[in-house]
Design a protein around this motif. Structure first.
Motif, PDB file in Angstrom:
ATOM      1  N   MET A   1      -4.014   7.002  -3.067  1.00 55.35           N
ATOM      2  CA  MET A   1      -3.531   5.795  -2.408  1.00 55.35           C
ATOM      3  C   MET A   1      -3.705   4.636  -3.374  1.00 55.35           C
ATOM      4  O   MET A   1      -4.669   4.613  -4.145  1.00 55.35           O
ATOM      5  N   THR A   2      -2.770   3.706  -3.346  1.00 60.46           N
ATOM      6  CA  THR A   2      -2.864   2.518  -4.183  1.00 60.46           C
ATOM      7  C   THR A   2      -2.510   1.287  -3.364  1.00 60.46           C
ATOM      8  O   THR A   2      -1.770   1.366  -2.383  1.00 60.46           O
ATOM      9  N   GLU A   3      -3.048   0.160  -3.796  1.00 63.42           N
ATOM     10  CA  GLU A   3      -2.724  -1.142  -3.209  1.00 63.42           C
ATOM     11  C   GLU A   3      -2.489  -2.119  -4.345  1.00 63.42           C
ATOM     12  O   GLU A   3      -3.167  -2.058  -5.371  1.00 63.42           O
TER      13      GLU A   3
ATOM     14  N   THR B   1       0.861  -1.181   0.000  1.00 63.12           N
ATOM     15  CA  THR B   1       0.000   0.000   0.000  1.00 63.12           C
ATOM     16  C   THR B   1       0.896   1.229   0.000  1.00 63.12           C
ATOM     17  O   THR B   1       1.932   1.238   0.669  1.00 63.12           O
ATOM     18  N   ASP B   2       0.502   2.262  -0.741  1.00 59.99           N
ATOM     19  CA  ASP B   2       1.269   3.504  -0.767  1.00 59.99           C
ATOM     20  C   ASP B   2       0.309   4.677  -0.849  1.00 59.99           C
ATOM     21  O   ASP B   2      -0.781   4.566  -1.430  1.00 59.99           O
ATOM     22  N   THR B   3       0.711   5.789  -0.296  1.00 58.13           N
ATOM     23  CA  THR B   3      -0.067   7.022  -0.319  1.00 58.13           C
ATOM     24  C   THR B   3       0.863   8.176  -0.673  1.00 58.13           C
ATOM     25  O   THR B   3       1.974   8.248  -0.147  1.00 58.13           O
TER      26      THR B   3
ATOM     27  N   THR C   1       3.536   0.584  -5.620  1.00 60.19           N
ATOM     28  CA  THR C   1       2.970  -0.607  -4.967  1.00 60.19           C
ATOM     29  C   THR C   1       3.191  -1.861  -5.804  1.00 60.19           C
ATOM     30  O   THR C   1       3.328  -2.955  -5.250  1.00 60.19           O
TER      31      THR C   1
ATOM     32  N   CYS D   1       2.429   6.483  -7.725  1.00 60.18           N
ATOM     33  CA  CYS D   1       2.011   5.706  -6.559  1.00 60.18           C
ATOM     34  C   CYS D   1       1.681   4.259  -6.930  1.00 60.18           C
ATOM     35  O   CYS D   1       2.045   3.329  -6.200  1.00 60.18           O
TER      36      CYS D   1
ATOM     37  N   ILE E   1      -8.527  11.067   0.772  1.00 56.51           N
ATOM     38  CA  ILE E   1      -8.825  10.735  -0.629  1.00 56.51           C
ATOM     39  C   ILE E   1      -9.997  11.585  -1.098  1.00 56.51           C
ATOM     40  O   ILE E   1      -9.932  12.249  -2.137  1.00 56.51           O
TER      41      ILE E   1
END
Length: 158
Positions: free
Chosen positions: A148-150, A8-10, A44, A40, A141
């Motif tokens: 954010m991504t996962e 996960t990243d933001t 991830t 982003c 968000i």
């Protein structure tokens, strides 16, 4: 043997930066802030691959304190990680990613993002899932303060 990796990243969103998602430039008034190009999603993708083989994390392989990686194209980071995956006898089976972003809507860009990620991972686009959702105007968000991504990846050495 199969192995799974997750990440996960933001990133903050601010005017004056480019919005890159999965290696695709998305026109928008805000962009993703980062030491590299701020992509982003590709971060991830990288870190889920790194995690699948217990190679540490993105920051340990590509420190944000290093001038070498300032502004670097995140696609190059994915390529470097894929070299490590291949060296260890593994290949990517599939990857599933989600992008959390209030605006802009990403539906029209998703096919291109999937194609780009598939190319980087040496797999067909049918094995790359990219979904997008909003924050329903709630939280960082929803207030358009961040992206954010996962990503979850499955690798195999068979």
């Amino acid at each position: 043997m199969i192995r799974i990796g997750h990440s996960t990243d933001t990133h903050r969103l601010e005017p004056g930066y480019r919005l890159l998602i999965g290696g695709v430039r998305i026109p928008h008034v805000k962009g993703s802030v980062g030491h590299s190009d701020g992509d982003c999603l590709l971060h991830t993708v990288c870190e889920s691959l790194i995690g699948a083989l217990s190679l540490g994390d993105l920051g340990s392989l590509f420190p944000d304190t290093s001038e070498e990686f300032r502004g670097i194209n995140s696609s190059l980071l994915v390529r470097k990680v894929m070299e490590k995956i291949i060296e260890r006898g593994y290949h990517v089976v599939n990857i599933d990613s989600t992008v959390y972003l209030e605006r802009p809507k990403l539906q029209q860009y998703i096919p291109q993002i999937r194609e780009n990620i598939a190319s980087l991972l040496h797999i067909e686009p049918e094995f790359v899932s990219v979904k997008a959702t909003t924050g329903e105007r709630v939280g960082i968000i929803g207030r358009e303060e961040a992206i954010m991504t996962e990503s979850v990846v499955l690798v195999s050495n068979d």
